[in-house]
Design an enzyme around this catalytic site. Sequence first.
Site, PDB file in Angstrom:
ATOM      1  N   HIS A 383      14.751 -21.591 -42.810  1.00  0.00           N
ATOM      2  CA  HIS A 383      15.562 -22.626 -42.170  1.00  0.00           C
ATOM      3  C   HIS A 383      15.972 -23.724 -43.154  1.00  0.00           C
ATOM      4  O   HIS A 383      16.871 -24.516 -42.874  1.00  0.00           O
ATOM      5  CB  HIS A 383      14.772 -23.239 -41.000  1.00  0.00           C
ATOM      6  CG  HIS A 383      15.648 -23.663 -39.867  1.00  0.00           C
ATOM      7  ND1 HIS A 383      16.976 -23.990 -40.029  1.00  0.00           N
ATOM      8  CD2 HIS A 383      15.397 -23.823 -38.536  1.00  0.00           C
ATOM      9  CE1 HIS A 383      17.503 -24.331 -38.868  1.00  0.00           C
ATOM     10  NE2 HIS A 383      16.564 -24.231 -37.938  1.00  0.00           N
ATOM     11  N   ASP A 387      21.098 -22.330 -41.377  1.00  0.00           N
ATOM     12  CA  ASP A 387      21.064 -22.993 -40.076  1.00  0.00           C
ATOM     13  C   ASP A 387      20.931 -21.957 -38.971  1.00  0.00           C
ATOM     14  O   ASP A 387      21.315 -20.785 -39.131  1.00  0.00           O
ATOM     15  CB  ASP A 387      22.328 -23.815 -39.862  1.00  0.00           C
ATOM     16  CG  ASP A 387      22.425 -24.997 -40.826  1.00  0.00           C
ATOM     17  OD1 ASP A 387      21.351 -25.476 -41.232  1.00  0.00           O
ATOM     18  OD2 ASP A 387      23.555 -25.405 -41.157  1.00  0.00           O
TER      19      ASP A 387
END
Length: 412
Positions: A383, A387
């Site tokens: 992450h 995204d």
Amino acid sequence: MAEIKAPVFPESVADGTIVEWHVTEGQQVSRDELLAEIETDKVVLEVVAPDNGVVTKIVKQVDDTVESDELIAEFEAGATAGESAAPAVDTDQPAAPVQPKQAADGGEPEQAPVGNEDDHKDQSPAVRKAAKESGVDPKNVEGSGRGGRVTKSDMANPTLKSDSSITTDSGRPVAEAVGERSEKRVPMTRLRKRVAERLLSATQETAMLTTFNEVNMKPLMDMRAKYKDKFEKRHGVRLGFMSLFVKAATEALKRFPAVNASLDGDDIVYHGFYDIGVAVSSDRGLVVPVLRDTDRMSMADVEGTIRQFGKKAQEGKLGLEDMTGGTFTISNGGVFGSLMSTPILNPPQTAILGMHAINDRPMAVDGKVEILPMMYLALSYDHRMIDGKEAVQFLVTIKELVEDPAMLLLDL
């Protein structure tokens, strides 16, 4: 006198361990004949004879740690077993094993005993190595070799003799009586230890998250059923599901470059090529050989290369060049029956796709319930780099391409 050295390891490999000698001191060998196997963190490397001659001295024994380009044996080129000088005897070391003698019928040579004849009769170095790793004494295993000799394959899947006094090398029973609990302690191989370290590092040093989706496999299964015979006849390889997933992943990577990128410290490296690793299970552990430039490969190329990787993995012949690099990884736990999982990243890559088992499930289609072959897909991603929106769209793209394979052909 010539020197036989360990291979030159790449910078990412510090050292290795000798896991097997295929020859003994004083044995005559031919050019390119396999002498020894060295296991590193990533792969098992083979050491071959540089010329015809005799191995006069083995310097490094099984289980010894060796560094890059380190001396492991001495060799006399052009000599024969009877002509070469006898190796010096070190009185502080145990006597070296004698050369195997040729069987009377001209068949395979009989392995000479090593050490205590009662404890190690007819054991090869590979058998002794397997015994150490498994904790099972070869004396307790039914042998399939000549004269009941225990072979390496016997140790891989041992059939124990029907004797209640069977024990391990440490003297403890292999199996206790009914109702009692048993255990055995086996050292991890270097490869498995390295895999464990990398997986643990991935979970601790990345912001790993997994998103899921499901794909209707019926269109792909119908296409495979229709064309598999023609495909195999034309290309000489079977048509599987992996090739389409590799091609679908390649197309999705083109659309979402962040998923094909990697992290190098504080830098993001965007790769202008598509090298997809395919996780393969082997006897020594999980390995990930890499398909190079998958955007330039046909489905037949993908299927053929994966098949070669699988064969090499089972034979322990994957080279470092086969597993170096990679910008994305696909793992197929479905071949073992996994319904759903969260695959762990393969650093420095930022994403990995997990395929799973195909099961018939009731699905709502145009207001009606239909039984369809469905597969869960999982995308684990870092992450810090990707995204959630990109990850979901990437996985949906793969789903759409697999459910409608014609989109790949039409570049839609």
